[in-house]
Design a protein around this motif. Structure first.
Motif, short mmCIF file in Angstrom:
data_model
loop_
_atom_site.label_atom_id
_atom_site.label_comp_id
_atom_site.label_asym_id
_atom_site.label_seq_id
_atom_site.Cartn_x
_atom_site.Cartn_y
_atom_site.Cartn_z
N GLU A 7 0.80 -1.22 0.00
CA GLU A 7 0.00 0.00 0.00
C GLU A 7 0.83 1.27 0.00
N HIS A 8 2.13 1.17 0.11
CA HIS A 8 2.98 2.37 0.10
C HIS A 8 2.85 3.07 -1.26
N PRO A 9 2.76 4.41 -1.26
CA PRO A 9 2.58 5.13 -2.54
C PRO A 9 3.62 4.80 -3.59
N ALA A 10 4.87 4.57 -3.17
CA ALA A 10 5.92 4.23 -4.14
C ALA A 10 5.66 2.89 -4.81
N PHE A 77 9.39 -12.35 -1.96
CA PHE A 77 8.35 -13.39 -2.03
C PHE A 77 7.07 -12.92 -1.34
N THR A 78 7.20 -12.36 -0.14
CA THR A 78 6.02 -11.92 0.60
C THR A 78 5.33 -10.76 -0.12
N GLY A 79 6.12 -9.79 -0.60
CA GLY A 79 5.53 -8.66 -1.31
C GLY A 79 4.84 -9.07 -2.60
N ALA A 80 5.46 -9.97 -3.36
CA ALA A 80 4.85 -10.43 -4.61
C ALA A 80 3.57 -11.21 -4.33
#
Length: 294
Positions: A7-10, A77-80
């Motif tokens: 959810e971070h804008p970047a 892995f977690t982010g994807a």
């Protein structure tokens, strides 16, 4: 934690672009691979020229590198995974209209997909992590004075493949990232374990993980090809074909190296009761390298 992962804008506003993303040009990719190969070969030749037989002491650098790669791989892995789940939730209405399931989307991006958003941000992180992975080549050269064509080819291919994923919004890349980072996090955690002096296993742990990764990739490639013809096309199929050829070439090199190593160990074990094989494993271990450097 989800805020920093999806959810971070970047992350949400990410867009792959030569003007906005570091390393997003063909010139950068070709220059980086050329520099990597030239530097590795030069270092190898210099050590041979000066006839240095002992390992160059590297201290805690290899252990820190393995730890960093394990953490980066786990985070990727977690982010994807979370990003794929978020994309499935946000575009569920579109998939219902086109009768596309979440798993089909993971295998086959719709035509016209652009390299922007959460999923491609983590694909970009994976691409950048490949440059950090290159440092392991120099550790091997400095410790064991060995440099193989397979290692140079493998690392160069991984860089090209991850670049093509972003450049052409290639299908299958989400599953490829999940498979690769899950295996990499385990392999680098194991390497960190052995680097700090803890006991290692007698079998080829890294090679076995690589074989498992190739088995998963092969099944997914069959799925992409099927959906491409059944669903009217997958995005980035040209890059997928090129990557498949690179994968095939890499697989041939990997199997040749794997079989060669297996037969060398088998012949050494039968010739001296396993003594040479055990000595060879000890020589390749980090503890032996540190002992030789004293």
């Amino acid at each position: 934690m989800k805020y920093w992962l999806i959810e971070h804008p970047a992350i949400v506003s990410f867009r792959w672009s030569p003007t906005q993303s570091y390393g997003a040009t063909w010139w950068f990719l070709i220059s980086a691979i050329s520099f990597y190969v030239a530097a590795a070969v030069t270092l190898h030749l210099l050590l041979k020229f000066f006839r240095r037989r002992r390992a160059v002491p590297l201290g805690p650098v290899p252990a820190l590198h393995s730890l960093a790669m394990a953490l980066i791989s786990a985070a990727t892995f977690t982010g994807a995974l979370f990003s794929a789940e978020a994309e499935a939730r946000d575009t569920r209405w579109l998939w219902q209209r086109t009768r596309t399931t979440s798993f089909e989307w993971l295998l086959c991006f719709p035509l016209g997909t652009r390299p922007s958003g959460r999923v491609f941000f983590w694909s970009y992180v994976f691409y950048l992590s490949r440059f950090l992975h290159l440092l392991r080549t120099f550790f091997v050269v400095l410790r064991h004075r060995r440099l193989s064509f397979f290692r140079l080819f493998n690392n160069s291919v991984l860089l090209v493949m991850s670049f093509l994923w972003l450049e052409f919004s290639q299908s299958l890349q989400v599953l490829a990232i999940l498979f690769s980072t899950s295996i990499a996090s385990v392999v680098y955690a194991y390497r960190f374990w052995t680097e700090i002096g803890l006991p290692s296993r007698p079998f080829k742990f890294t090679a076995n993980c690589q074989m498992a990764l190739w088995g998963c990739n092969l099944v997914c490639h069959v799925g992409v090809l099927s959906l491409h013809y059944l669903r009217g096309g997958c995005n980035g199929i040209g890059a997928w074909v090129f990557n498949s050829l690179l994968n095939a070439a890499f697989l041939v090199q990997f199997l040749k190296s794997y079989v060669k190593t297996h037969w060398q160990r088998k012949s050494s074990g039968s010739g001296s009761g396993g003594g040479c094989s055990s000595s060879k494993r000890e020589e390749d271990s980090p503890r032996h390298a540190r002992k030789n450097s004293k």
